[in-house]
Design a protein around this motif. Sequence first.
Motif, mmCIF file in Angstrom:
data_model
loop_
_atom_site.group_PDB
_atom_site.id
_atom_site.type_symbol
_atom_site.label_atom_id
_atom_site.label_comp_id
_atom_site.label_asym_id
_atom_site.label_seq_id
_atom_site.Cartn_x
_atom_site.Cartn_y
_atom_site.Cartn_z
ATOM 1 N N PHE A 86 39.368 31.170 117.739
ATOM 2 C CA PHE A 86 39.024 30.956 119.150
ATOM 3 C C PHE A 86 38.307 32.190 119.712
ATOM 4 C CE2 PHE A 86 42.598 27.724 119.485
ATOM 5 C CZ PHE A 86 41.795 26.661 119.867
ATOM 6 N N GLU A 87 38.881 33.366 119.493
ATOM 7 C CA GLU A 87 38.299 34.608 120.027
ATOM 8 C C GLU A 87 36.900 34.878 119.490
ATOM 9 O OE1 GLU A 87 40.835 37.990 119.411
ATOM 10 O OE2 GLU A 87 42.390 37.196 120.726
ATOM 11 N N ASN A 88 36.699 34.629 118.211
ATOM 12 C CA ASN A 88 35.411 34.933 117.584
ATOM 13 C C ASN A 88 34.334 33.913 117.908
ATOM 14 O OD1 ASN A 88 36.713 37.086 116.347
ATOM 15 N ND2 ASN A 88 36.951 36.039 114.399
ATOM 16 N N THR A 89 34.745 32.671 118.069
ATOM 17 C CA THR A 89 33.784 31.584 118.205
ATOM 18 C C THR A 89 33.349 31.344 119.648
ATOM 19 O OG1 THR A 89 34.787 30.564 116.258
ATOM 20 C CG2 THR A 89 33.360 29.176 117.576
ATOM 21 N N LEU A 90 34.235 31.521 120.598
ATOM 22 C CA LEU A 90 33.887 31.197 121.985
ATOM 23 C C LEU A 90 32.750 32.038 122.578
ATOM 24 C CD1 LEU A 90 37.293 30.030 123.414
ATOM 25 C CD2 LEU A 90 35.190 28.719 123.195
ATOM 26 N N LEU A 92 30.000 32.425 121.268
ATOM 27 C CA LEU A 92 28.757 31.836 120.752
ATOM 28 C C LEU A 92 28.340 30.599 121.549
ATOM 29 C CD1 LEU A 92 29.452 32.175 116.916
ATOM 30 C CD2 LEU A 92 28.247 33.762 118.436
ATOM 31 N N TYR A 93 28.256 30.755 122.851
ATOM 32 C CA TYR A 93 27.943 29.613 123.709
ATOM 33 C C TYR A 93 26.570 29.011 123.389
ATOM 34 C CZ TYR A 93 26.836 26.573 127.505
ATOM 35 O OH TYR A 93 26.458 25.455 128.202
ATOM 36 N N GLU A 94 25.559 29.831 123.218
ATOM 37 C CA GLU A 94 24.212 29.292 122.964
ATOM 38 C C GLU A 94 24.190 28.456 121.691
ATOM 39 O OE1 GLU A 94 21.632 32.721 123.032
ATOM 40 O OE2 GLU A 94 21.141 32.370 125.126
ATOM 41 N N GLU A 95 24.854 28.946 120.660
ATOM 42 C CA GLU A 95 24.889 28.218 119.396
ATOM 43 C C GLU A 95 25.589 26.868 119.583
ATOM 44 O OE1 GLU A 95 25.444 31.422 119.881
ATOM 45 O OE2 GLU A 95 24.445 32.564 118.298
ATOM 46 N N PHE A 96 26.711 26.894 120.308
ATOM 47 C CA PHE A 96 27.435 25.662 120.595
ATOM 48 C C PHE A 96 26.556 24.700 121.406
ATOM 49 C CE2 PHE A 96 29.767 23.369 123.903
ATOM 50 C CZ PHE A 96 30.488 22.477 123.120
ATOM 51 N N LEU A 152 39.760 21.904 122.491
ATOM 52 C CA LEU A 152 40.001 23.172 123.174
ATOM 53 C C LEU A 152 38.805 24.106 123.049
ATOM 54 C CD1 LEU A 152 43.752 23.673 122.265
ATOM 55 C CD2 LEU A 152 42.797 23.171 124.536
ATOM 56 N N LEU A 153 38.127 24.069 121.904
ATOM 57 C CA LEU A 153 36.883 24.845 121.777
ATOM 58 C C LEU A 153 35.871 24.361 122.809
ATOM 59 C CD1 LEU A 153 36.057 25.328 117.978
ATOM 60 C CD2 LEU A 153 36.530 27.101 119.670
ATOM 61 N N PHE A 154 35.715 23.057 122.904
ATOM 62 C CA PHE A 154 34.782 22.478 123.868
ATOM 63 C C PHE A 154 35.145 22.915 125.287
ATOM 64 C CE2 PHE A 154 33.486 19.097 126.787
ATOM 65 C CZ PHE A 154 32.139 18.992 126.482
ATOM 66 N N ALA A 155 36.432 22.808 125.628
ATOM 67 C CA ALA A 155 36.884 23.216 126.966
ATOM 68 C C ALA A 155 36.604 24.702 127.191
ATOM 69 C CB ALA A 155 38.376 22.924 127.130
ATOM 70 N N GLY A 156 36.849 25.516 126.174
ATOM 71 C CA GLY A 156 36.597 26.948 126.289
ATOM 72 C C GLY A 156 35.135 27.259 126.519
ATOM 73 N N TYR A 157 34.255 26.576 125.790
ATOM 74 C CA TYR A 157 32.813 26.784 125.987
ATOM 75 C C TYR A 157 32.406 26.398 127.406
ATOM 76 C CZ TYR A 157 31.946 27.491 120.990
ATOM 77 O OH TYR A 157 31.923 27.978 119.713
ATOM 78 N N LYS A 158 32.888 25.245 127.852
ATOM 79 C CA LYS A 158 32.524 24.773 129.186
ATOM 80 C C LYS A 158 33.044 25.720 130.267
ATOM 81 C CE LYS A 158 30.156 21.083 128.421
ATOM 82 N NZ LYS A 158 28.764 21.003 128.823
ATOM 83 N N MET A 159 34.297 26.132 130.148
ATOM 84 C CA MET A 159 34.886 27.011 131.159
ATOM 85 C C MET A 159 34.187 28.376 131.176
ATOM 86 S SD MET A 159 36.984 25.222 132.811
ATOM 87 C CE MET A 159 37.805 26.458 133.802
ATOM 88 N N SER A 160 33.850 28.879 130.001
ATOM 89 C CA SER A 160 33.209 30.196 129.976
ATOM 90 C C SER A 160 31.784 30.127 130.499
ATOM 91 C CB SER A 160 33.247 30.801 128.575
ATOM 92 O OG SER A 160 32.475 30.045 127.675
ATOM 93 N N HIS A 161 31.174 28.965 130.437
ATOM 94 C CA HIS A 161 29.801 28.838 130.919
ATOM 95 C C HIS A 161 29.747 28.371 132.377
ATOM 96 C CE1 HIS A 161 25.507 28.431 130.731
ATOM 97 N NE2 HIS A 161 25.591 27.195 131.132
ATOM 98 N N SER A 167 34.495 34.819 127.831
ATOM 99 C CA SER A 167 34.836 34.125 126.584
ATOM 100 C C SER A 167 36.219 34.560 126.106
ATOM 101 C CB SER A 167 33.770 34.365 125.517
ATOM 102 O OG SER A 167 33.654 35.736 125.230
ATOM 103 N N GLY A 168 36.595 35.800 126.397
ATOM 104 C CA GLY A 168 37.922 36.283 126.018
ATOM 105 C C GLY A 168 39.028 35.542 126.755
#
Length: 184
Positions: A86-90, A92-96, A152-161, A167-168
């Motif tokens: 989760f920490e490493n991947t979130l 990477l919003y542009e890639e997602f 949860l990854l999807f939610a994390g990307y959306k919330m961070s953007h 992202s942390g």
Amino acid sequence: MDARTNNSRKKIIQSGLKLFIQNEDSTLVDVAKRAEVGRATVYRQFKHKEALQEEIALYCLDRFDEVNMSVENKAKDSLDAIRLVFENTLPLYEEFAFLQKFEKMFQKSEKLQVRMQQQDNEIRELIKLAKDEGLLSKHFCVDWIFYFFEGLLFAGYKMSHLDNYSSGKAAHLAFLSFKSGVAS
């Protein structure tokens, strides 16, 4: 490839990544301008826009692999490894965003399907290991936990953007939700 060609290719891919997220109708000429390379350079390396987009998608998948390469060595256990993913991947919003935007197109690419399946299988193996270690509830099958993780990854990307979470913080909340939902 020589160093100059490799550098141009990297600039084209990174510029294309940003440009196609903003406007999926961008052309190879638009990418050349943004990358500050000649049109001929782009057309020499990518015969058409879809070839560049496929290469960008592979670059995105490579980035996910790169940031998670050392998880196995750093993690205390398999549940901690999930936290690190989760920490490493979130960040990477542009890639997602790119992979999400062009998901339907990539379903036609066997090369991309194989790579994505490899990554999915690695996460499933990690989840299975955590279940075998008794760190995740036996009430849920591996696929259920995998799709919960993906959500949860999807939610994390959306919330961070969208909501300006770092992202942390998004990774922390995603992992807390994961533990609350499926941990033993």
